[in-house]
Design an enzyme around this catalytic site. Structure first.
Site, PDB file in Angstrom:
ATOM      1  N   ASP A   1      49.174  18.902  26.821  1.00  0.00           N
ATOM      2  CA  ASP A   1      49.607  20.279  26.613  1.00  0.00           C
ATOM      3  C   ASP A   1      48.935  20.809  25.354  1.00  0.00           C
ATOM      4  O   ASP A   1      47.857  20.339  24.987  1.00  0.00           O
ATOM      5  CB  ASP A   1      51.137  20.362  26.540  1.00  0.00           C
ATOM      6  CG  ASP A   1      51.678  21.696  27.051  1.00  0.00           C
ATOM      7  OD1 ASP A   1      51.247  22.739  26.533  1.00  0.00           O
ATOM      8  OD2 ASP A   1      52.524  21.691  27.963  1.00  0.00           O
TER       9      ASP A   1
ATOM     10  N   GLY B   1      43.863  18.740  26.434  1.00  0.00           N
ATOM     11  CA  GLY B   1      45.074  19.516  26.690  1.00  0.00           C
ATOM     12  C   GLY B   1      44.820  21.002  26.838  1.00  0.00           C
ATOM     13  O   GLY B   1      43.886  21.438  27.509  1.00  0.00           O
ATOM     14  N   HIS B   2      45.646  21.814  26.155  1.00  0.00           N
ATOM     15  CA  HIS B   2      45.614  23.263  26.315  1.00  0.00           C
ATOM     16  C   HIS B   2      45.170  23.985  25.058  1.00  0.00           C
ATOM     17  O   HIS B   2      45.427  25.190  24.907  1.00  0.00           O
ATOM     18  CB  HIS B   2      46.990  23.773  26.748  1.00  0.00           C
ATOM     19  CG  HIS B   2      47.438  23.239  28.073  1.00  0.00           C
ATOM     20  ND1 HIS B   2      48.718  23.424  28.559  1.00  0.00           N
ATOM     21  CD2 HIS B   2      46.778  22.532  29.028  1.00  0.00           C
ATOM     22  CE1 HIS B   2      48.823  22.835  29.747  1.00  0.00           C
ATOM     23  NE2 HIS B   2      47.671  22.288  30.041  1.00  0.00           N
ATOM     24  N   GLY B   3      44.541  23.294  24.128  1.00  0.00           N
ATOM     25  CA  GLY B   3      43.996  23.941  22.951  1.00  0.00           C
ATOM     26  C   GLY B   3      45.033  24.326  21.924  1.00  0.00           C
ATOM     27  O   GLY B   3      46.157  23.824  21.904  1.00  0.00           O
TER      28      GLY B   3
END
Length: 498
Positions: free
Chosen positions: A305, A327-329
């Site tokens: 995430d 993940g999502h930065g």
């Protein structure tokens, strides 16, 4: 007579050095505690001089000083062994000595990864917390400590450092957790001035949590069979704790967020390695909410995430030399869910590397919220095959039922400078999707160069209701920004929180 006088002075100086050397800055609690003693039922503590270099606990009581130079120095010909650097003075520089509370030697922890060491570690904390001065709770290398859900409560009489050089593990089976206590593992509450550091590992054993049937990525809803909800524990949570430091540890396999800082002030995080598989759901590396004055530096995160997520009520955050993978930065949000007011201001991200992530630097808000995101700077960020390197999404939604609303979190004063690298060509490298009701304003770009990781296609940036400018030519060109300010800008600027 003159020779005799010099000889007497030399003898006195030698005695003074020897006597001074017998008074160490650190004391070791030698009173033995059973693993089930309460914080108030332990035997009276006795302070004895710390053992010599053979004692491993002595070397971790404080950050080591630089290694001593070769040869004899002011110590009267008694060199410090190379494997035992001289400790720095206790915090505050006063005459008080920092006490070491060894969870194995003094409090009966077994450290085999099987026996429950919760009581031993909690009692060591309580003892250190109740004593005046500086205390070091030592969990030494070579041990693995099984710890169940625990709250380390302050405020303490002095300052407490947890020196973890061994391994700390959570119970691996969700069924072994209390039914009413599945949202947190290790909590620090009102623990002002606490330091958590060391060369050790904290393992949340999250594999079985990620596989619960109710997890979103499993495509099912409802109960998991492990309780009425699908709550999973945050691994390390600091709540209403000021002036805290986390340093040097390896953190892995959290059931949910690895770190969460709530309602804190003065947070310093550095030198961490945080990792979970890419498929682990909701395992944010570091989450900050209702917290201000935060410095995060020299941290590596690879997870499922957000690398770092910044929630509502966050002010003055500096993130530097952070590497994010898979993940999502780095995300600000999500903000404004269910009509809530969210305020975030003065956030700087500098000298970061983001690799193979779904997003690079992102701001995400829900329709219908209020408040503002302002004074945000992303500087010198390297993207490597990132799907959405630059994104503002004011239509964030996790279902198909979200509708446009007449209010939104106001996003203004966001700059992107020195954003370079490659992107996954499945989507546009720059996406500014701003609210119909509350446009984004004062969005600026400079020295932005984003090329496809493979192929020759360069997708056009996407803009919707966004005002700003490109101070220098960008790759790809951003021609969709609107100049100036919206006609109702005077009304919208009043939405700013700070």
């Amino acid at each position: 007579m003159e020779v005799a006088g010099r000889t007497a002075i030399a003898v006195l100086l030698a005695l003074a050095v020897l006597c001074g050397g017998a008074q160490g800055r650190y004391h070791h609690h030698t009173a033995k505690h059973t693993r089930h003693n309460s914080a108030h039922a332990h035997a009276p503590s006795s302070h004895s001089h710390a053992p010599g270099p053979s004692s491993g606990s002595r070397r971790h009581a404080s950050p080591p000083a630089p290694p001593p130079s070769s040869g004899s120095g002011a110590g009267g010909g008694y060199p410090t062994p190379s494997d035992a650097p001289a400790p720095e003075p206790a915090a505050g520089g006063g005459a008080g000595a920092a006490s070491v509370y060894d969870v194995v030697k003094d409090f009966g922890a077994v450290g085999d990864g099987v026996a429950d060491d919760t009581d031993a570690i909690k009692t060591a904390w309580d003892t250190a917390c109740q004593d005046d001065g500086d205390g070091v709770v030592l969990a030494a290398s070579g041990h693995s400590f099984l710890v169940h859900t625990t709250v380390f409560t302050g405020p303490c009489q002095g300052t407490v450092t947890i020196q973890l050089d061994g391994t700390m593990v959570a119970p691996s089976d969700p069924d072994r957790w209390p039914a009413n206590s599945k949202r947190n593992w290790l909590v620090f509450y009102n623990a002002h001035g606490t330091t958590l550091r060391g060369a050790g590992v904290i393992d949340g054993k999250g594999q079985k949590w990620w596989e619960l049937p109710c997890k979103e990525h499993k495509g099912q809803g409802g109960s998991s069979g492990h309780g009425a909800s699908c709550d999973s524990p945050v691994m390390l949570r600091f709540f209403t704790s000021n002036n805290v430091t986390v340093q040097g540890l390896k953190i892995q396999n959290s059931p949910e967020f690895h770190f969460r800082f709530d309602s804190c002030r003065g947070v310093h995080v550095s030198g961490l390695s945080i990792s979970s598989p890419q498929t682990s759901p909701n395992t944010d590396g570091i989450h900050i909410e209702n917290t201000q004055d935060v410095v995060i530096s020299d941290v590596s995160v690879s997870n499922g995430d957000d690398c770092v997520s910044i929630g509502a009520g966050t002010l003055n955050v500096h993130i530097e030399n952070v590497t994010c993978g898979l993940g999502h930065g780095i995300s600000i949000g999500s903000l404004g869910k269910q009509g809530t007011r969210a305020c975030v201001s003065n956030v700087t991200v500098r000298n970061a590397v983001i690799r193979h992530s779904d997003n690079g630097v992102r701001i995400k808000t829900w329709q219908g919220g209020s408040g503002s995101v302002s004074e945000v700077s992303f500087q010198d960020v390297r993207m490597e095959a990132v799907r959405n390197p630059i994104i503002i999404d004011q239509y964030y939604c996790l279902s198909k039922s979200c509708q446009n609303a007449t209010t939104a979190v106001f996003v203004s004063g966001v700059s992107y400078a020195g954003i370079r690298g490659t992107y996954d060509a499945r989507s546009a490298p720059i996406h500014f999707g701003c609210s119909d009701a509350v446009p984004c304003t004062n969005i600026t770009l400079a020295d932005v160069e984003l090329l496809p990781a493979s192929g020759q296609t360069v997708d056009d940036p996407f803009c919707w209701n966004v005002y700003g400018n490109a101070a220098t030519p960008t790759v790809p060109p951003v021609a969709c920004l609107m100049d100036g300010v919206p006609g109702n800008y005077a009304d919208k600027s009043s939405l700013k929180c700070y």
